[in-house]
Design an enzyme around this catalytic site. Structure first.
Site, PDB file in Angstrom:
ATOM      1  N   ARG A  46      -8.379  12.378  20.314  1.00  0.00           N
ATOM      2  CA  ARG A  46      -7.661  12.927  19.149  1.00  0.00           C
ATOM      3  C   ARG A  46      -6.206  12.488  19.219  1.00  0.00           C
ATOM      4  O   ARG A  46      -5.603  12.082  18.227  1.00  0.00           O
ATOM      5  CB  ARG A  46      -7.766  14.459  19.100  1.00  0.00           C
ATOM      6  N   TYR A  98      -3.309  10.973  -8.358  1.00  0.00           N
ATOM      7  CA  TYR A  98      -4.733  11.060  -8.053  1.00  0.00           C
ATOM      8  C   TYR A  98      -5.185  12.529  -8.137  1.00  0.00           C
ATOM      9  O   TYR A  98      -4.473  13.422  -7.666  1.00  0.00           O
ATOM     10  CB  TYR A  98      -4.959  10.499  -6.649  1.00  0.00           C
ATOM     11  N   ASP A 170       2.374   6.695  -2.567  1.00  0.00           N
ATOM     12  CA  ASP A 170       0.942   6.421  -2.453  1.00  0.00           C
ATOM     13  C   ASP A 170       0.743   4.997  -2.977  1.00  0.00           C
ATOM     14  O   ASP A 170       0.844   4.734  -4.171  1.00  0.00           O
ATOM     15  CB  ASP A 170       0.139   7.441  -3.270  1.00  0.00           C
ATOM     16  N   LYS A 195     -10.304   2.542  -0.324  1.00  0.00           N
ATOM     17  CA  LYS A 195     -10.295   1.660  -1.482  1.00  0.00           C
ATOM     18  C   LYS A 195     -10.109   0.201  -1.042  1.00  0.00           C
ATOM     19  O   LYS A 195     -10.925  -0.316  -0.329  1.00  0.00           O
ATOM     20  CB  LYS A 195      -9.226   2.130  -2.467  1.00  0.00           C
TER      21      LYS A 195
END
Ligand SMILES: *Cc1c(COP(=O)(O)O)cnc(C)c1O
Length: 378
Positions: A46, A98, A170, A195
């Site tokens: 992690r 978004y 973004d 994407k």
């Protein structure tokens, strides 16, 4: 290193120990320590994993930042970035962000007293007016979905600097191949790597790059504390996807130009939204801050019925959510991504019932044009 070479040789792209020219998938959770309290640089996955680390170095290199971070989704990346702010803070956000970012801001972050104001960030005046004493950041998406609205990143950076705010961009639609917000003054750049960066519709992931050591330290602290990390397999898929990001974006750019030409000549299409069109609002800014215009095109076919027909009839354009893959995708924002927005508000934004959005892939452009042509025939 020039842009295209960076996709292949930027960041960590091979294995020092073995000479493997592809970073191995370190499918591991923990690491043997030479002695108590001593470690090899990795202690628990992690906190850090070599495959994820290679990806994080790569996104930092692609975005011209000092540090990168990989998360389990674009939304995990955005959530983690928002955790930088304390309760009572406020963020000015692009009004047509978004849908998931809108939901996060309005339905989740408000639980933690993180306020927001949505403004049309293509207007610097509107952004300045929305700034309050408790404002800590400007959060911008450019181009936006589905109307491809453009925000001037340099102007936003000036405003952010003047008011001592962080500028968060973004950069999902533009990709690090075409647009590098850090170079334009942004503090934090983030991606839904699901994407274009992944590019093959096979991984959900988010990436962040920053150019400041303190910000990097804080983000790593949040990444490790909240734990929304990307696994080694998915990190490897992104490293693999990135190698062809440049040539994919070049191919998508060419196909998009041809499709826009076709759509312009089609009598059934009224409005076309594409930043590469000289008449597109924001075209000049897009041309000045990005090297390419991308593969997202929206166009209006006049009615919900016609749009429904087109979406049912295309063969190569796959009817699906998401974007940025090698295969072309088609969607109807009013019924899909933006269905939760009331119709009145949609109309205000310009998202009509006949508005179709396509994500252009890398197929032969002639096939794509023929496909749209047959789908639009009465
Ligand atoms: C898809 C998307 C997101 C969210 O990313 P996920 O990987 O789906 O969590 C954020 N911003 C933009 C612009 C997107 O297209």
């Amino acid at each position: 290193m020039r842009r295209k070479t960076k996709m292949i040789h930027g960041g960590i792209t091979s294995d020092e120990k073995t000479g493997a020219v592809s970073v191995p998938i370190y499918q591991v959770s923990t690491y043997k320590q030479p002695g108590p309290g001593e470690h090899t640089g990795y202690e628990y996955s992690r906190t850090g994993n070599p495959t994820r680390h290679a990806l994080e170095e790569t996104i930092a290199a692609l975005e011209n930042g000092k540090a990168g971070f990989a998360f389990s989704s674009g939304m995990a990346a955005i959530t983690s970035v928002m955790m930088l702010f304390e309760a009572g803070s406020h963020v000015v956000m692009t009004d047509d962000v978004y849908g998931g970012s809108y939901r996060l801001a309005t339905k989740v972050l408000t639980r933690y007293q993180l306020g927001h104001t949505f403004v049309d960030t293509s207007s610097p005046e509107a952004v300045e007016q929305a700034i309050k004493p408790e404002t800590k950041a400007i959060y911008v998406e450019t181009p936006t979905n589905p109307l491809l609205k453009i925000t001037d990143i340099k102007k936003m950076a000036e405003i952010a600097k003047k008011h001592d705010l962080l500028l968060i961009v973004d950069n999902t639609f533009a990709t690090p191949y075409w647009q590098n917000p850090i170079d334009l003054g942004a503090d934090i750049v983030l991606h839904s790597a699901t994407k274009y960066i992944g590019g093959h519709s096979d991984v959900v992931s988010g990436l962040v790059a920053v150019n400041d050591d303190k910000l990097a330290e804080e983000l790593h602290f949040i990444q490790n504390s909240a734990g929304a990390v990307l696994g080694p397999q998915d990190s490897w898929l992104l490293l693999r996807g990135i190698k062809t990001l440049g040539i994919r974006m070049e191919a998508i750019e060419k196909n998009s130009a041809k499709l826009v030409d076709f759509l312009k000549s089609h009598p059934g299409v009224s409005t076309i939204y594409y930043p590469g069109l000289p008449e597109h609002k924001g075209h000049d800014i897009a041309a000045s801050q990005a090297e390419g215009f991308g593969g997202m095109i929206s166009f209006d076919v006049g009615s919900a019925e016609k749009a429904d027909q087109v979406l049912r009839k295309t063969k190569y354009f796959i009817l699906a959510e998401s974007l940025g893959a090698v295969e072309s995708l088609i969607s109807l924002p009013a019924k899909m991504t933006h269905a939760s927005i009331p119709q009145e508000r949609r109309a205000e934004l310009g998202i009509t019932d006949g508005l179709i959005r396509i994500s252009v892939g890398i197929e032969d452009s002639e096939d794509l044009i023929e496909d749209l042509k047959q789908a639009m025939e009465d």
